[in-house]
Design a protein around this motif. Structure first.
Motif, short mmCIF file in Angstrom:
data_model
loop_
_atom_site.label_atom_id
_atom_site.label_comp_id
_atom_site.label_asym_id
_atom_site.label_seq_id
_atom_site.Cartn_x
_atom_site.Cartn_y
_atom_site.Cartn_z
N GLN A 23 0.73 -1.19 -0.04
CA GLN A 23 -0.03 0.15 -0.04
C GLN A 23 0.90 1.19 0.27
OE1 GLN A 23 -3.44 0.20 -0.15
NE2 GLN A 23 -2.94 2.35 -0.61
N ALA A 24 2.00 1.42 0.67
CA ALA A 24 2.84 2.31 0.82
C ALA A 24 3.45 2.70 -0.66
CB ALA A 24 3.94 2.33 1.91
N GLU A 25 3.88 1.70 -1.31
CA GLU A 25 4.49 1.84 -2.35
C GLU A 25 3.66 2.19 -3.54
OE1 GLU A 25 7.01 1.78 -5.84
OE2 GLU A 25 7.40 1.90 -3.76
N ALA A 26 2.36 1.72 -3.30
CA ALA A 26 1.02 2.18 -4.36
C ALA A 26 1.12 3.68 -4.07
CB ALA A 26 0.21 1.45 -4.14
N ASP A 27 1.00 4.08 -2.89
CA ASP A 27 0.91 5.56 -2.49
C ASP A 27 1.61 6.27 -2.93
OD1 ASP A 27 -1.79 4.86 -1.12
OD2 ASP A 27 -0.80 4.67 0.81
N ARG A 28 2.85 5.87 -2.92
CA ARG A 28 4.23 6.65 -3.59
C ARG A 28 4.16 6.84 -4.93
NH1 ARG A 28 9.00 6.30 -6.02
NH2 ARG A 28 8.45 4.23 -6.47
N GLN A 29 3.72 5.58 -5.67
CA GLN A 29 3.62 5.61 -7.23
C GLN A 29 2.53 6.94 -7.50
OE1 GLN A 29 3.35 1.95 -9.05
NE2 GLN A 29 5.03 1.31 -8.01
N ARG A 30 1.33 6.82 -6.78
CA ARG A 30 0.30 7.70 -7.15
C ARG A 30 0.73 9.02 -6.85
NH1 ARG A 30 -4.66 5.78 -3.51
NH2 ARG A 30 -5.37 8.04 -4.41
N TYR A 31 1.48 9.44 -5.91
CA TYR A 31 1.98 10.69 -5.45
C TYR A 31 3.02 11.10 -6.52
CZ TYR A 31 4.57 14.45 -3.03
OH TYR A 31 5.18 15.56 -2.54
N MET A 32 3.84 10.19 -6.88
CA MET A 32 4.57 10.64 -8.03
C MET A 32 3.88 11.01 -9.35
SD MET A 32 7.92 10.67 -6.58
CE MET A 32 8.81 10.55 -8.11
N LYS A 33 2.99 10.34 -9.40
CA LYS A 33 2.23 10.69 -10.75
C LYS A 33 1.07 11.65 -10.61
CE LYS A 33 3.20 6.39 -13.02
NZ LYS A 33 4.05 6.76 -14.08
N ARG A 34 1.10 12.17 -9.29
CA ARG A 34 0.10 13.12 -8.98
C ARG A 34 -1.18 13.01 -9.01
NH1 ARG A 34 3.13 18.87 -10.87
NH2 ARG A 34 4.64 18.49 -9.75
N GLU A 36 -4.79 11.58 -7.16
CA GLU A 36 -5.11 12.13 -5.78
C GLU A 36 -6.39 11.28 -5.40
OE1 GLU A 36 -5.43 16.09 -5.51
OE2 GLU A 36 -3.44 16.47 -5.75
N THR A 37 -7.09 10.83 -6.53
CA THR A 37 -8.31 9.98 -6.16
C THR A 37 -8.33 8.66 -6.57
OG1 THR A 37 -9.34 10.63 -8.16
CG2 THR A 37 -9.55 12.22 -6.30
N ALA A 38 -9.24 7.88 -6.12
CA ALA A 38 -9.37 6.49 -6.58
C ALA A 38 -9.88 6.35 -8.01
CB ALA A 38 -10.56 5.64 -5.61
N ALA A 39 -10.85 7.22 -8.54
CA ALA A 39 -11.31 7.35 -9.85
C ALA A 39 -10.11 7.58 -10.83
CB ALA A 39 -12.33 8.55 -10.05
N ALA A 40 -9.09 8.39 -10.60
CA ALA A 40 -8.01 8.96 -11.01
C ALA A 40 -7.04 7.53 -11.25
CB ALA A 40 -7.28 10.15 -10.65
N THR A 41 -7.13 6.83 -10.24
CA THR A 41 -6.16 5.74 -10.28
C THR A 41 -6.63 4.66 -11.25
OG1 THR A 41 -5.49 6.19 -7.84
CG2 THR A 41 -5.06 3.67 -8.95
N PHE A 42 -8.01 4.55 -10.97
CA PHE A 42 -8.45 3.55 -12.19
C PHE A 42 -8.32 4.02 -13.56
CE2 PHE A 42 -11.28 2.25 -8.35
CZ PHE A 42 -10.55 0.97 -8.09
N ALA A 43 -8.41 5.22 -13.76
CA ALA A 43 -8.50 5.86 -15.08
C ALA A 43 -7.04 5.54 -15.56
CB ALA A 43 -8.67 7.09 -15.16
N TRP A 44 -5.94 5.80 -14.62
CA TRP A 44 -4.54 5.62 -15.26
C TRP A 44 -4.33 4.07 -15.35
CZ3 TRP A 44 -0.74 3.63 -11.40
CH2 TRP A 44 0.47 3.24 -11.77
#
Length: 207
Positions: A23-34, A36-44
């Protein structure tokens, strides 16, 4: 095959990856790619054609590989650095690559006669668009980042010296050394050493 080797070796040594680490690594990757939301994560993930499950599995194997590499080789970095110190010297290098030897020779003489500066020549004549934009700046390169014959020439040069045209695979190059940077065992270099030793170990295990 490499993944299987890593999984087996980690199990033998009791190395595991927790859900919290994933989870920490997933959060880090999301932070690096800016992201911020679950919807944006699924879209990415959809744009990358990766399912959330595949992403999690990928993170798991990335972390397992990293932890195993550190377990095996983190204690080897000081010794390796001491034995290969020259390999980690870096050079701040500028380069002009042109397609023809005659052009390279002419530019060399014009620069020597101060009819044009090295940076102007790079901006106008280099075949690489990115390097033209940066007036010939190639980067801070380690000795091992250059072919051995070119590294020998570059690291024997004086800062500010324009080297005579060198034939490479696709071009004729003019090189200029801006400065030499002494080898230093930074966190980045430590990780490079661990990664290199681990890659060599993996190949040996595969063979």
């Amino acid at each position: 095959l490499f993944r299987r080797i890593i999984v087996d070796a980690a199990q033998e040594r009791g190395i595991t990856v927790t859900s919290e680490e994933i989870q920490a690594e997933a959060d880090r990757q999301r932070y690096m790619k800016r992201i911020e939301t679950a919807a944006a994560t699924f879209a990415w993930l959809a744009s990358e054609m990766v399912t959330p499950e595949q992403w999690e599995i990928g993170i798991y194997h990335h972390l397992l590989r990293k932890k195993l590499a550190a377990f095996l080789f983190a204690q080897e970095t000081d010794r390796y650095f001491a034995e290969h110190r020259l390999d980690f010297e870096r050079v701040l290098l500028y380069r002009i690559a042109v397609p023809y030897e005659q052009v390279a020779q002419e530019l060399f003489y014009q620069i020597q006669e101060e009819e044009i500066s090295f940076f102007e020549a790079a901006h106008f004549y280099d075949i690489d668009e990115q390097r033209r934009f940066h007036c010939g700046y190639e980067g801070k390169l380690p000795r091992w980042g250059l072919k051995p014959d070119i590294a020998a020439i570059v690291f024997a040069a004086r800062p500010g010296e324009i080297l005579r045209p060198i034939r490479t695979e696709h071009s004729y190059d003019l090189l200029m050394v801006e400065a030499f940077i002494a080898a230093e065992l930074t966190a980045e270099v430590r990780q490079q050493i661990v990664d290199q030793l681990f890659e060599e170990w993996l190949v040996q295990e595969l063979n």
